[in-house]
Motif scaffolding. Structure first.
Motif, PDB file in Angstrom:
ATOM      1  N   ALA A   1       0.832  -1.201   0.000  1.00 23.37           N
ATOM      2  CA  ALA A   1       0.000   0.000   0.000  1.00 23.37           C
ATOM      3  C   ALA A   1       0.872   1.259   0.000  1.00 23.37           C
ATOM      4  N   GLU A   2       1.927   1.259   0.820  1.00 22.55           N
ATOM      5  CA  GLU A   2       2.850   2.399   0.863  1.00 22.55           C
ATOM      6  C   GLU A   2       3.445   2.658  -0.530  1.00 22.55           C
ATOM      7  N   ALA A   3       3.789   1.572  -1.205  1.00 24.03           N
ATOM      8  CA  ALA A   3       4.388   1.711  -2.529  1.00 24.03           C
ATOM      9  C   ALA A   3       3.401   2.369  -3.498  1.00 24.03           C
ATOM     10  N   PHE A   4       2.143   1.960  -3.394  1.00 25.57           N
ATOM     11  CA  PHE A   4       1.118   2.616  -4.227  1.00 25.57           C
ATOM     12  C   PHE A   4       1.057   4.111  -3.899  1.00 25.57           C
ATOM     13  N   GLY A   5       1.071   4.418  -2.599  1.00 26.52           N
ATOM     14  CA  GLY A   5       0.964   5.814  -2.180  1.00 26.52           C
ATOM     15  C   GLY A   5       2.126   6.640  -2.673  1.00 26.52           C
ATOM     16  N   GLN A   6       3.331   6.047  -2.619  1.00 26.22           N
ATOM     17  CA  GLN A   6       4.512   6.805  -3.035  1.00 26.22           C
ATOM     18  C   GLN A   6       4.569   6.978  -4.550  1.00 26.22           C
TER      19      GLN A   6
END
Lengths: 729, 157
Positions: free
Chosen positions: A310-315
């Motif tokens: 999820a963090e990767a999507f956000g970044q």
């Protein structure tokens, strides 16, 4: 008003469904007023005598004056078994304390029997008014013909037709036989809602006496002669199958009647069934199963890896372009998976005999249970008879019906023997269709005047199931050019409908972030929100009534209605008091299932970080209130449900399975943490009712979190609250 | 397997069950008293609450061996001669139940509380009732109903 006892002996007669048509004493049965598509197999078996009476199936009036009303949708605590017949009784003009309420089994004549999406009341309000008014019109016509007077000179009151000019009156029972011979009018006048006498009053639940005396009502209470008890064990890893199991060993245990693997059935999660002489024996034998699982690829899933994805999507998401001169505000919010944790564990009872599967299902959607059985076992719909029991909680869990197919598959093997399947609590937690987890990576721009000039949300959730964000809702509709980007996690964690799907997590995140923006702008949060509402297209227009669009979903947002409930909530809660550190007020709003809700929370947080919720003040515009007692209870309960989840609950996934297995690691709100004051105010309205089972839930958690911020300066951006340190100095 | 003489709601029932059988399942599956509910099986939720010699206890972890000759009152046995107790009446009148699944346990727990403390404070209520979950969170009305029933006789006292 009385409620008949559930019949104990199984009927095993397809005609049992429509036996209500064959009333003793030549009663009037008004059959269904609307028919669904192609009549099902069940409808085809209806005797001609019933069809000839028939524009609706909800009302029967016996010659002795007994009035029986059908509650078409399942009762799970939301009050449908009381509220829906109240709508009929209002238009029919019968005294409530004289009617008998009967829970409708699955029957196409009752229309859409789905207690989901807060849809029971808005979906049935029109048809049930029509049903009551049609029957009333026929009774009036019967009296008018009997007396030889114009129908227009007749009125109704308390279950009788009156002709005031001549002082005559006839009870509905006396008119039933004649009314039954009359043609069904196509178009009848409905009451003016301003003249309603029953709707809007406080009517206690029709099953209350049975509940407080412990009578059999729920699915788990069903008892049939010769019944055996089953447990069903599935792989804790989602998607796993049985490789082998020591069923021969378990079969030899005392009290165990059978044990077998079920696999290869369409729609059924494979597992091992144990059948025994009592629930306890089935449970203890199930614990002695030694099963080799083929766990499959699902075993690699875990909550930590999901958070990284999820963090990767956000970044990867660039977010909003914040105009020059504006201040960028960013925040990331996360909510976990949730279990439904209905207090009555999933269960179902079935008997397969003479080619017919007769079932007793605690289900929100009986047709879905029937369909799973017909598709899984190759039975015709006419051969799957579904009785609807009371539900010990629903919250969306019982919209899916795995238990129906599981018990039917077991019952089919034990032909002629009734079987009750009960899920152990641990299995109930392990095999839920969870509320999806979710992440919001927000980025906004505030100009020098504190106006929101950019708003972007990068949203991530588990693939499948409900809970998506759409860009059209508040506050996105208040900011031109705002965007919502959605991404899905790959994985096989089953997700499903959980009270107020989508809004239950997304409203927490968006309403918390709006509060952050208000504080960043140095504005009072309610003034700030009112400013945003004024910027929504269509603001200032009175709009239609809250429920005018009927049905479900959140379409037709009217900013003026939201503004009105928010202003009233601020007034009722005494918003804006100067409070010492450690005390705080917060608020949140939602437009859920067409209802408008504002909640103000008063909390205290001790320096040691102990949270106490002192008061909740809700203002709700849900259109016309059908039953004030259950409407109030639903808003009280929904708010506390939202708080219970946000404060204490999470399901984490470890090695492809749910890590929480019982209430000791998935606590519910207890009475000692329930606020001492919970105030619910309804906006007076005669607009068609919206649903009310869900709308109170979404704003409660953000109101609490915003109040915690006001009290402590600590912003809760990850749930549950219990995992956060609230200490302050 | 052992023979037990269970004293339930004023009648003695002879049952032949394994020593470790929890009272909950003897009540539900052997005696057909389904008002006592299964919720968690670990004494966490309170749905299985019964009165044992007037004390509220959780029956899911109480083996028959331990019940002995104690007098068991289940929710079915609270009303005598068809007359609801003050607690049951308050529950109906204030429309406490939502789904209703936990309410038998809540009522028995409230009955034991009122027998011990006829005029409980909110703090007394919270302390006595915090072992009983209500998944529908009907707590606001549970408090109101206990206050409404306070000071009136309880059948189990």
């Amino acid at each position: 008003m009385s409620v008949p006892s559930p019949s104990v002996a199984p009927v095993l007669d397809r005609r049992g469904f429509i036996k209500i048509g064959a009333l003793a004493g030549g009663g009037l049965l008004v059959g269904t007023y609307f028919r669904f598509g192609a009549a099902s197999a069940l409808a085809e078996t209806a005797p001609a005598a019933v069809a000839s009476f028939a524009p609706n199936a909800f009302i029967s009036i016996a010659a002795n004056g007994t009035v029986t009303l059908i509650a078409p949708n399942s009762e799970m605590g939301q009050g449908a078994k009381t509220a829906l017949p109240m709508i009929i009784a209002e238009e029919l003009d019968v005294p409530w304390d004289k009617v008998t309420i009967s829970q409708g089994d699955l029957n196409p004549a009752y229309g859409r029997q789905a207690a989901v999406g807060s849809g029971s009341t808005p979906g049935n309000y029109g048809p049930l008014r029509q049903a009551g008014a049609t029957a009333r019109a026929m009774l009036v016509e019967a009296a008018a013909q009997t007396w030889g007077v114009p129908a227009a000179e007749c009125t109704t009151e308390n279950g009788a037709v009156l002709h005031r000019a001549s002082g005559r009156h006839l009870g509905y029972g006396e008119l039933a036989a004649k009314a039954a011979t009359l043609p069904v009018p196509a178009d009848v006048a409905l009451k003016d809602p301003n003249d309603f006498k029953l709707l809007g009053t406080r009517v206690p639940g029709v099953d209350n006496e049975k509940i407080v005396t412990g009578q059999a009502l729920f699915g788990i209470d069903q008892t049939l002669p010769g019944m055996v008890y089953a447990a069903y064990v599935k792989c804790p890893v989602f998607g796993g199958k049985v490789a082998s199991a020591n069923v021969d060993e378990v079969k030899k245990l005392p009290g165990v009647r059978d044990a077998f693997v079920l696999d290869g059935i369409n729609g059924l999660t494979p597992g091992v069934a144990v059948v025994a002489g009592s629930t306890w024996l089935a449970f203890t034998a199930a614990q002695k199963l030694k099963i080799q699982w083929d766990q499959g690829p699902g075993v690699s899933q875990g909550s930590e890896a999901m958070a990284k994805q999820a963090e990767a999507f956000g970044q990867a998401d660039p977010g909003a372009a914040v105009p020059a001169g504006a201040t960028a505000i960013e925040a990331a919010y996360h909510y976990p998976f949730l279990a439904h944790a209905t207090l009555e564990p999933q269960n179902c009872t079935a008997l397969f005999k003479n080619g017919v599967m007769e079932m007793w299902c605690p289900t929100q959607v009986p047709s879905a249970g029937q369909r799973s059985v017909t598709q899984g076992l190759g039975l015709a719909a006419r051969d799957v008879v579904v009785h609807v029991t009371r539900l010990g909680g629903g919250f969306g869990r019982r919209g899916s019906n795995e238990f129906s197919l599981e018990v039917a598959a077991i019952a089919k093997r034990l032909e002629g023997t009734p079987v009750k399947l009960t899920w152990m609590r641990e299995h109930d937690f392990a095999h839920d269709n969870y509320r999806s987890n979710g992440w919001h990576f927000f980025r906004a721009g505030l100009d020098s005047a504190g106006k929101v000039v950019a708003l972007h949300d990068s949203f991530v959730k588990m693939q499948g199931g409900p809970g998506d964000m759409t860009g059209g809702g508040f506050p996105f509709n208040a900011v031109p050019g705002s965007q919502v980007q959605s991404n899905k996690l790959s994985g096989t964690i089953p997700t499903g409908y959980w009270r107020a799907p989508g809004d239950n997590g997304n409203t927490w995140a968006t309403q918390s972030f709006v509060d952050e923006l208000a504080h960043a702008a140095g504005r009072d949060p309610i003034d700030f929100t009112l400013g945003l509402l004024a910027a929504v297209p269509g603001a200032g227009a009175p709009g239609g009534p809250a429920g005018a669009r009927g049905g479900r979903g959140g379409g037709g947002f009217v900013p003026a209605k939201m503004e009105a409930v928010l202003k009233l909530a601020a007034e009722k809660a005494g918003w804006g008091k100067k409070l010492p550190r450690g005390q705080g007020q917060g608020f949140a709003i939602t437009h859920t299932n067409n209802a408008y809700v504002a909640v103000v929370a008063d909390v205290t947080v001790s320096q040691q970080g102990v949270l106490r919720i002192q008061k909740l003040t809700a203002v709700v515009d849900a259109g016309l209130i059908v039953n004030l007692s259950s409407a109030e209870a639903q808003v009280q309960g929904a708010m506390l449900d939202g708080i219970s989840a946000a404060w204490f609950q999470k399901i984490t996934i470890e090695a492809g399975a749910a890590a929480q297995v019982n209430y000791d690691d998935y606590p519910l709100l207890r009475i000692d943490n329930a606020p001492p004051a919970v105030e619910v105010n309804f906006v007076k309205s005669i607009a068609p009712p919206t649903g009310l089972g869900e709308p109170g839930l979404p704003p409660a958690a953000p109101a609490i979190c915003n109040a915690i911020f006001a009290a402590t300066g600590k912003r809760i951006r990850t749930l549950p609250i219990a995992d956060q340190d609230l200490k302050w100095a | 397997m052992s023979s037990f003489n269970l004293n339930v709601n004023g009648a003695v029932h002879a049952v032949d069950l394994d020593d470790n059988t929890p009272l909950l399942w003897a009540l539900r599956d052997t005696l057909g008293l389904v008002g006592t509910k299964y919720g968690c099986g670990i004494g966490e939720c309170g749905a299985c609450t019964v009165l044992l010699d007037g004390e509220a206890v959780k029956s899911c972890g109480l083996s028959l061996k331990k019940v002995g000759s104690a007098k068991v009152t289940t929710i079915e046995g609270l009303a005598r001669g068809g007359k609801l107790t003050a607690v049951q009446q308050a529950w109906c009148k204030l429309d406490v139940p939502q789904c209703g699944y936990c309410q038998g346990g809540q009522i028995l727990c409230a009955t034991a509380l009122l027998a011990a403390k006829p005029r409980p404070t909110d703090a007394d209520i919270d302390s006595a009732m915090s072992g009983n979950f209500c998944r529908c969170a009907s707590y606001t009305r549970i408090r109101q109903a206990i206050h409404a029933a306070a000071g009136q006789p309880t059948a189990a006292s």
